[in-house]
Design a protein around this motif. Sequence first.
Motif, PDB file in Angstrom:
ATOM      1  N   ILE A  61      -7.504  17.162  -4.977  1.00 24.22           N
ATOM      2  CA  ILE A  61      -6.673  16.105  -5.549  1.00 24.22           C
ATOM      3  C   ILE A  61      -5.298  16.154  -4.877  1.00 24.22           C
ATOM      4  N   ILE A  62      -4.885  15.040  -4.298  1.00 17.57           N
ATOM      5  CA  ILE A  62      -3.569  14.958  -3.651  1.00 17.57           C
ATOM      6  C   ILE A  62      -2.650  14.117  -4.530  1.00 17.57           C
ATOM      7  N   ALA A  63      -1.671  14.740  -5.137  1.00 17.82           N
ATOM      8  CA  ALA A  63      -0.777  14.057  -6.061  1.00 17.82           C
ATOM      9  C   ALA A  63       0.055  13.006  -5.336  1.00 17.82           C
ATOM     10  N   THR A  64       0.499  12.002  -6.080  1.00 21.95           N
ATOM     11  CA  THR A  64       1.312  10.935  -5.495  1.00 21.95           C
ATOM     12  C   THR A  64       2.664  11.451  -5.004  1.00 21.95           C
ATOM     13  N   ASP A  65       3.065  12.665  -5.431  1.00 24.50           N
ATOM     14  CA  ASP A  65       4.291  13.267  -4.893  1.00 24.50           C
ATOM     15  C   ASP A  65       4.185  13.476  -3.388  1.00 24.50           C
ATOM     16  N   ASN A  66       2.954  13.631  -2.891  1.00 23.47           N
ATOM     17  CA  ASN A  66       2.733  13.876  -1.467  1.00 23.47           C
ATOM     18  C   ASN A  66       2.408  12.598  -0.685  1.00 23.47           C
ATOM     19  N   THR A  67       2.264  11.486  -1.397  1.00 22.44           N
ATOM     20  CA  THR A  67       1.905  10.232  -0.730  1.00 22.44           C
ATOM     21  C   THR A  67       2.943   9.146  -1.048  1.00 22.44           C
ATOM     22  N   ILE A  68       2.783   8.482  -2.197  1.00 25.83           N
ATOM     23  CA  ILE A  68       3.685   7.373  -2.547  1.00 25.83           C
ATOM     24  C   ILE A  68       5.132   7.843  -2.628  1.00 25.83           C
ATOM     25  N   PHE A  69       5.348   8.994  -3.258  1.00 26.57           N
ATOM     26  CA  PHE A  69       6.713   9.467  -3.478  1.00 26.57           C
ATOM     27  C   PHE A  69       7.130  10.566  -2.504  1.00 26.57           C
ATOM     28  N   ALA A  70       6.370  10.712  -1.417  1.00 25.62           N
ATOM     29  CA  ALA A  70       6.761  11.656  -0.363  1.00 25.62           C
ATOM     30  C   ALA A  70       7.992  11.118   0.362  1.00 25.62           C
ATOM     31  N   GLY A  71       8.787  12.024   0.902  1.00 27.19           N
ATOM     32  CA  GLY A  71      10.018  11.623   1.575  1.00 27.19           C
ATOM     33  C   GLY A  71       9.791  10.644   2.703  1.00 27.19           C
ATOM     34  N   PHE A  72       8.766  10.884   3.547  1.00 26.63           N
ATOM     35  CA  PHE A  72       8.535  10.002   4.694  1.00 26.63           C
ATOM     36  C   PHE A  72       8.154   8.600   4.235  1.00 26.63           C
ATOM     37  N   HIS A  95       0.809  -1.213   0.000  1.00 25.06           N
ATOM     38  CA  HIS A  95       0.000   0.000   0.000  1.00 25.06           C
ATOM     39  C   HIS A  95       0.848   1.272   0.000  1.00 25.06           C
ATOM     40  N   GLY A  96       2.139   1.104   0.235  1.00 24.05           N
ATOM     41  CA  GLY A  96       3.046   2.240   0.102  1.00 24.05           C
ATOM     42  C   GLY A  96       3.739   2.249  -1.243  1.00 24.05           C
ATOM     43  N   GLY A  97       3.280   1.379  -2.162  1.00 27.77           N
ATOM     44  CA  GLY A  97       3.927   1.231  -3.460  1.00 27.77           C
ATOM     45  C   GLY A  97       3.109   1.761  -4.625  1.00 27.77           C
ATOM     46  N   LEU A  98       3.489   1.333  -5.821  1.00 32.46           N
ATOM     47  CA  LEU A  98       2.934   1.901  -7.048  1.00 32.46           C
ATOM     48  C   LEU A  98       1.455   1.601  -7.242  1.00 32.46           C
ATOM     49  N   ALA A  99       0.950   0.530  -6.620  1.00 30.70           N
ATOM     50  CA  ALA A  99      -0.449   0.149  -6.796  1.00 30.70           C
ATOM     51  C   ALA A  99      -1.284   0.402  -5.547  1.00 30.70           C
ATOM     52  N   GLY A 100      -0.788   1.217  -4.611  1.00 27.82           N
ATOM     53  CA  GLY A 100      -1.544   1.518  -3.396  1.00 27.82           C
ATOM     54  C   GLY A 100      -2.899   2.125  -3.721  1.00 27.82           C
ATOM     55  N   SER A 101      -3.973   1.484  -3.305  1.00 25.67           N
ATOM     56  CA  SER A 101      -5.302   1.919  -3.734  1.00 25.67           C
ATOM     57  C   SER A 101      -5.708   3.258  -3.114  1.00 25.67           C
ATOM     58  N   ILE A 102      -5.327   3.509  -1.856  1.00 27.43           N
ATOM     59  CA  ILE A 102      -5.721   4.775  -1.227  1.00 27.43           C
ATOM     60  C   ILE A 102      -4.985   5.966  -1.842  1.00 27.43           C
ATOM     61  N   PRO A 103      -3.638   5.960  -1.942  1.00 27.69           N
ATOM     62  CA  PRO A 103      -2.981   7.111  -2.583  1.00 27.69           C
ATOM     63  C   PRO A 103      -3.382   7.308  -4.035  1.00 27.69           C
ATOM     64  N   LEU A 104      -3.645   6.218  -4.766  1.00 29.20           N
ATOM     65  CA  LEU A 104      -4.079   6.367  -6.150  1.00 29.20           C
ATOM     66  C   LEU A 104      -5.501   6.905  -6.229  1.00 29.20           C
ATOM     67  N   THR A 105      -6.338   6.524  -5.266  1.00 26.70           N
ATOM     68  CA  THR A 105      -7.720   7.022  -5.247  1.00 26.70           C
ATOM     69  C   THR A 105      -7.748   8.534  -5.052  1.00 26.70           C
ATOM     70  N   ILE A 106      -7.021   9.039  -4.055  1.00 25.90           N
ATOM     71  CA  ILE A 106      -7.084  10.475  -3.769  1.00 25.90           C
ATOM     72  C   ILE A 106      -6.293  11.303  -4.787  1.00 25.90           C
ATOM     73  N   MET A 128      -2.004   8.149   4.160  1.00 31.42           N
ATOM     74  CA  MET A 128      -1.003   7.085   4.061  1.00 31.42           C
ATOM     75  C   MET A 128      -0.957   6.253   5.344  1.00 31.42           C
ATOM     76  N   ALA A 129      -1.284   6.860   6.476  1.00 34.43           N
ATOM     77  CA  ALA A 129      -1.342   6.093   7.726  1.00 34.43           C
ATOM     78  C   ALA A 129      -2.443   5.045   7.657  1.00 34.43           C
ATOM     79  N   VAL A 130      -3.599   5.424   7.092  1.00 33.79           N
ATOM     80  CA  VAL A 130      -4.675   4.452   6.900  1.00 33.79           C
ATOM     81  C   VAL A 130      -4.218   3.362   5.932  1.00 33.79           C
TER      82      VAL A 130
END
Length: 436
Positions: free
Chosen positions: A174-185, A150-161, A383-385
């Motif tokens: 709209i929250i881009a994947t730069d802020n979720t999947i590809f965020a530093g944390f 879920h922290g990867g390329l097919a994570g359904s929650i980050p891709l949904t938002i 991302m915590a969810v």
Amino acid sequence: MLNKAAKPLVKLVDRYLPDPYIFVLLLTLLVFVAAMMVEQQSPLQLVTYWGQGFWALLSFSMQMLLVLVAGYMLASSPPIKRLLDSIAALAKSAPQAIILVTLVSLLASWINWGFGLVVGALFAKALARQVKVDYRLLVASAYSGFVVWHGGLAGSIPLTIATKGHFAEDKIGIIATDNTIFAGFNLALVAVLFVLIPLVNRFMLPSDDESIYVDRDKLAEPEVETEAITRPADYLENSRLLAWAVGGAGLVYLGQYFFAAGGKLNLNIVNYLFLFLAIILHQTPRSLLTSLNEAIKGGAGIVIQFPFYAGIMALMVQSGLAQSISSGFVAIASADSLPFWSFISAGIVNIFVPSGGGQWAVQAPIMLPAAEALGADVARVAMAVAWGDAWTNLIQPFWALPVLAIAGLKARDIMGFCLMQLIITGIVISIGLTWF
């Protein structure tokens, strides 16, 4: 130290964890009782929710069955068996086998969760044919890589938002994947787990006296018997031209989907890819059907259990129990601690609602207003969810069924090792979501 710590967990799970079918029946009764006590719902109303939702996962159940069947057929084709055996030959010892299968599973799961489930299990079997290693831990290691999906390329929650028109767009945009999947944390968390999980698995390796090995003859794939061609139908069953023509058409579509239409990996595409590659690589329909007959034997658990999970999900959502669990954690949160409590609540809800998209639909209406009211980072809360959903998959038989079917094991064989990973990764993910 990890080996000693894992021993009582392995023994505990082996003694008390029932078959996944019994587990889902007990889980159903538990949710019934909890919904009556916490939500003050009548038994008749709860039975109605349960019955109405019982068949809600039919499409997904078929997808998961195809993950198992198509993946098995692909891996049992002669070229893929040779490839897996060649990679497996890189491992010369049991510790190397454990680390290698974990890394392969982590990478495959980060790319796509369905891909990771199948590849990890099939590679574990290939390693077991090459190296003498505790088979339970080997398969548990293959499954443990699933925790990063879920922290990867097919994570359904980050891709949904990140998709225009999602159901919470009016609240968070709209929250881009730069802020979720590809965020530093998130990248830091994934990197730490790529190092930590293989090491934990390696140091749980039992001694030779305590290890359980598998008979390598039982891992051998069935050979296609050569039969005399005496009928016109025999020519069709052994026709390479027929397999190549249909398989080639499937690959042409995939080329158009990825390169012309810009399509992305999803479960249907993974299954489509596995199926048509299997058709081509088996070379004849008869070879493919021999493999299919073996593959389908492991699908019984998926067929019978997934409808029960659909009923549990309906109970949790319709009764309000899932929302109550999430709200309880939100009530004690602050702006800084909300990601942590979102992670914990998502982990608990995931035991009963093992679906990333379904879980987000339940928790988003609670977590998003809380994040806004507390001034918390919405992307981090989302991302915590997501991480909470992935985390408790380590002890949720729902997702392990395809892996167990391919490997030929029972849930209790691997869940003790997975429980140790649950404890360690839970600590690391909590720190990552709070401090990274």
